[in-house]
Design an enzyme around this catalytic site. Structure first.
Site, PDB file in Angstrom:
ATOM      1  N   GLY A   1      32.809  36.534  44.219  1.00  0.00           N
ATOM      2  CA  GLY A   1      34.021  35.712  44.260  1.00  0.00           C
ATOM      3  C   GLY A   1      34.055  34.669  43.159  1.00  0.00           C
ATOM      4  O   GLY A   1      35.070  34.493  42.472  1.00  0.00           O
ATOM      5  N   GLU A   2      32.959  33.971  42.966  1.00  0.00           N
ATOM      6  CA  GLU A   2      32.893  32.956  41.911  1.00  0.00           C
ATOM      7  C   GLU A   2      32.936  33.594  40.531  1.00  0.00           C
ATOM      8  O   GLU A   2      33.549  33.070  39.609  1.00  0.00           O
ATOM      9  CB  GLU A   2      31.617  32.122  42.075  1.00  0.00           C
ATOM     10  CG  GLU A   2      31.664  31.265  43.315  1.00  0.00           C
ATOM     11  CD  GLU A   2      30.286  30.935  43.848  1.00  0.00           C
ATOM     12  OE1 GLU A   2      29.288  31.543  43.398  1.00  0.00           O
ATOM     13  OE2 GLU A   2      30.215  30.093  44.748  1.00  0.00           O
ATOM     14  N   GLY A   3      32.285  34.732  40.390  1.00  0.00           N
ATOM     15  CA  GLY A   3      32.324  35.449  39.117  1.00  0.00           C
ATOM     16  C   GLY A   3      33.733  35.905  38.768  1.00  0.00           C
ATOM     17  O   GLY A   3      34.175  35.785  37.619  1.00  0.00           O
TER      18      GLY A   3
ATOM     19  N   VAL B   1      27.807  32.398  41.028  1.00  0.00           N
ATOM     20  CA  VAL B   1      26.737  32.950  41.848  1.00  0.00           C
ATOM     21  C   VAL B   1      27.142  34.316  42.398  1.00  0.00           C
ATOM     22  O   VAL B   1      26.574  35.323  42.051  1.00  0.00           O
ATOM     23  CB  VAL B   1      26.354  31.981  42.986  1.00  0.00           C
ATOM     24  CG1 VAL B   1      25.379  32.621  43.949  1.00  0.00           C
ATOM     25  CG2 VAL B   1      25.714  30.734  42.385  1.00  0.00           C
TER      26      VAL B   1
END
Length: 154
Positions: A37-39, A34
């Site tokens: 950071g998650e990417g 999303v």
């Protein structure tokens, strides 16, 4: 409208495919992150997957403009990158209907109900990567998904 969407790519949020690349003909793995950071957490796994399986089509989605601006320049050329659809039935159905992923890998705890239910109805495997979930959250998600509840006595 408030500067949170990419002007020319906002239709992707409605489940429309990216105009940058057509859908490959072979099985496809979808990594869904999303935020930035998650990417960024997904990048090493995406790169490793692309190295191990050079012919495997990989799709990465994020939802934020900041993630898009940073990640677009860090991906291997073979990875298709677009904005994730909104988690509403029409957008999810359109997105999954077009991309037809064989596997969906959700980063961290991005549990989107319509995405998960649509994948389950179509027999698409879904897995969480780098995920942490409390027992309370697991049980709250178990009921709508028809999973057995787990007690903390384990």
């Amino acid at each position: 409208m408030r500067g949170l969407e990419h002007r020319s790519r906002w239709p992707e949020r409605l489940g429309r495919p990216s105009v940058a690349r057509p859908r490959p003909g072979s099985p496809l793995v979808w990594f869904h992150a999303v935020s930035l950071g998650e990417g960024m957490a997904a990048l090493p796994v995406v790169r490793h997957c692309a190295r191990l399986h050079p012919g495997l089509p990989i799709l990465l989605t994020t939802t934020t403009l900041s993630a898009f601006e940073v990640i677009k320049d860090l991906l291997p050329d073979v990875v298709i990158y677009q904005f994730a659809p909104l988690d509403c039935p029409d957008a999810i159905e359109s997105f999954i209907g077009y991309w037809k992923p064989s596997l969906i890998l959700l980063m961290e705890s991005e549990l989107w109900p319509n995405l998960i239910m649509s994948a389950a109805e179509k027999g698409i495997a879904v897995a969480l990567l780098n995920a942490r979930m409390s027992l309370k959250s697991f049980n709250r998600w178990s009921v709508p998904l028809g999973l057995p509840l787990v007690s903390d006595a384990l």
